[in-house]
Every structure is written in C-alpha cells, then in structure tokens.
Scaffold this motif. Structure first.
Motif, PDB file in Angstrom:
ATOM      1  N   SER A   2       0.848  -1.183   0.000  1.00 40.38           N
ATOM      2  CA  SER A   2       0.000   0.000   0.000  1.00 40.38           C
ATOM      3  C   SER A   2       0.881   1.229   0.000  1.00 40.38           C
ATOM      4  CB  SER A   2      -0.919  -0.001   1.232  1.00 40.38           C
ATOM      5  OG  SER A   2      -0.168   0.221   2.391  1.00 40.38           O
ATOM      6  N   GLN A 114      -4.960  -2.701   1.581  1.00 37.56           N
ATOM      7  CA  GLN A 114      -4.944  -2.825   0.127  1.00 37.56           C
ATOM      8  C   GLN A 114      -5.785  -4.021  -0.332  1.00 37.56           C
ATOM      9  OE1 GLN A 114      -1.331  -3.895  -2.078  1.00 37.56           O
ATOM     10  NE2 GLN A 114      -1.606  -1.993  -3.197  1.00 37.56           N
ATOM     11  N   PHE A 115      -5.739  -5.104   0.435  1.00 34.35           N
ATOM     12  CA  PHE A 115      -6.488  -6.319   0.102  1.00 34.35           C
ATOM     13  C   PHE A 115      -7.988  -6.015   0.043  1.00 34.35           C
ATOM     14  CE2 PHE A 115      -7.958 -10.723   1.147  1.00 34.35           C
ATOM     15  CZ  PHE A 115      -7.274 -11.395   0.148  1.00 34.35           C
ATOM     16  N   ASN A 117      -9.284  -2.896  -0.279  1.00 38.71           N
ATOM     17  CA  ASN A 117      -9.443  -1.901  -1.349  1.00 38.71           C
ATOM     18  C   ASN A 117      -9.600  -2.522  -2.723  1.00 38.71           C
ATOM     19  OD1 ASN A 117      -9.591   0.827  -0.701  1.00 38.71           O
ATOM     20  ND2 ASN A 117      -7.442   0.935  -0.131  1.00 38.71           N
ATOM     21  N   HIS A 118      -8.886  -3.614  -2.948  1.00 36.54           N
ATOM     22  CA  HIS A 118      -8.879  -4.251  -4.257  1.00 36.54           C
ATOM     23  C   HIS A 118     -10.021  -5.251  -4.449  1.00 36.54           C
ATOM     24  CE1 HIS A 118      -4.417  -3.229  -5.338  1.00 36.54           C
ATOM     25  NE2 HIS A 118      -5.132  -2.167  -5.002  1.00 36.54           N
ATOM     26  N   HIS A 120     -11.028  -7.984  -2.618  1.00 42.32           N
ATOM     27  CA  HIS A 120     -10.815  -9.417  -2.375  1.00 42.32           C
ATOM     28  C   HIS A 120     -11.676  -9.975  -1.233  1.00 42.32           C
ATOM     29  CE1 HIS A 120      -7.407  -9.568  -5.101  1.00 42.32           C
ATOM     30  NE2 HIS A 120      -6.808  -8.577  -4.460  1.00 42.32           N
ATOM     31  N   ASN A 129     -15.273  -3.018  -0.303  1.00 38.54           N
ATOM     32  CA  ASN A 129     -13.903  -2.572  -0.595  1.00 38.54           C
ATOM     33  C   ASN A 129     -13.528  -1.309   0.174  1.00 38.54           C
ATOM     34  OD1 ASN A 129     -15.450  -0.704  -1.933  1.00 38.54           O
ATOM     35  ND2 ASN A 129     -14.618  -1.097  -3.972  1.00 38.54           N
ATOM     36  N   SER A 147      -9.513 -15.244  -4.971  1.00 37.68           N
ATOM     37  CA  SER A 147      -8.361 -14.705  -4.244  1.00 37.68           C
ATOM     38  C   SER A 147      -7.784 -15.679  -3.221  1.00 37.68           C
ATOM     39  CB  SER A 147      -8.768 -13.408  -3.533  1.00 37.68           C
ATOM     40  OG  SER A 147      -9.419 -12.530  -4.416  1.00 37.68           O
TER      41      SER A 147
END
Length: 205
Positions: A2, A114-115, A117-118, A120, A129, A147
């Motif tokens: 991130s 980040q996980f 956010n993306h 998953h 997200n 994922s």
C-alpha cells in the motif's frame, strides 16, 4: 503493497518500538530513531509528549491512519456509553481491515487495507472494498473465491508469527472468519503496550 508499505519500518524506528512484533523490524537491531540525530540522548518526556506518542503508536499500528480518520473514531468512542479508551479499541478492532489482519488472511495491516481496497473480501456474502467498514459481531468475512490461492493469503495463513485472537473465529480451509464479539484492550494481541487512556487525555486537553 500500500502507499505506506515501504514506510512501515520507519514508523517502528520513529517510535523506537517494534509495534507489530515482526522479526524483520529494524528496531530489533537499532533501537534509536532514524536520521542523523536518531542517536541523540532523549530527555524526559513531558505528559504531552507521552500522550502524543501513545496516539502516534495506535494510529501507526492500524496502518498509519490519517489524523482526520483517527479523530473521527475517537469522537465516536467518546460519544458512546462506557469507558472511552475501551470504546476506542473496540472501534479500531471492528474495522474490516483490522479483522482481515487478525484473521491472518494477510501479513500486515498495510496489506489488509490494500487487500480490502482491491475487492478481495466479502462481508456476509457481499463485496466490500472500504477498509474502514464497521464489522458487527456475528458478521462473516470471507476471502473471495478467486483470491483464496493468492501467495500472500496462503503465506499469511500458515505463518507462525502471530495467533488469531479469540474474538475472531477463523476457518483457514474455507478462508472465512466470524467476528464473534467486540474486544476490550486486554483481549487484543498487541506486540507492545498500547495506552488508549493517554490518547483520550491527548484529545481531552
């Protein structure tokens, strides 16, 4: 991973503590701060300094939250009934990215942000997200089917570096986690001592 991933060890060094308890932290080798003045002898810290440090440590632990985000969480903790410092910990631990980290789906709070956010992660079967999404007791968090075989996820789940706390029930075969209850300070497996009471004092000045 991130935007703050490369800077996470700077947080450790700035605070002089290995706040996530990670074996690669530079604090394990050098306990002084970064930069040319890092080894200067520090004088006795003022009450304000101790309060500020407690706030920086807690903010840093959860992926280096912005001041605006962190203050908003504090204000909600203050509005709620009961002990404000315990409320603060409960609100921080009920963030979706915090639970993804606690469930050992990813190795760090930065990776958790980040996980999420993306895209998953699913909450009760729906994709969410937003890392700051408030998870409630009874909610089920699941890694999206596509994922589940990511190297990051598999490595984190098998890591012996940390344990899953008892307020999160995890099935690493299915990659699902259930948020059982809101924890209190004593339940949370911090690698260093956190002092939310000093954070409350900081904002109450």
């Amino acid at each position: 991973m991130s935007k703050r991933h490369s800077a996470k060890y700077k947080i450790d060094r700035r605070l002089g503590e290995n706040i996530w308890g990670r074996p690669k932290s530079p604090v394990n080798k050098r306990e002084y701060g970064p930069g040319q003045h890092g080894q200067r002898r520090k004088g006795k810290m003022t009450d304000y300094g101790q309060q500020l440090r407690a706030k920086q440590k807690l903010k840093g632990y959860y992926g280096d939250l912005s001041e605006k985000q962190f203050r908003k969480i504090y204000e909600e903790a203050n509005r709620r009934k009961g002990d404000t410092s315990e409320n603060l910990i409960g609100l921080l631990e009920s963030r979706l990215d915090a639970i993804v980290y606690r469930a050992k789906f990813v190795p760090t709070p930065f990776a958790a942000r980040q996980f999420v956010n993306h895209g998953h992660v699913l909450v009760n079967g729906r994709r969410v997200n937003i890392p700051s999404f408030r998870v409630r007791p009874g909610d089920v968090i699941e890694v999206k089917e596509k994922s589940k075989q990511l190297a990051l996820v598999l490595e984190a789940a098998q890591s012996a570096e940390r344990d899953v706390p008892d307020y999160v029930e995890v099935d690493h075969n299915k990659m699902t986690a259930k948020y059982v209850r809101t924890p209190v300070l004593g339940d949370v497996p911090y690698a260093v001592q956190m002092e939310p009471n000093l954070v409350v004092e900081f904002y109450s000045r």
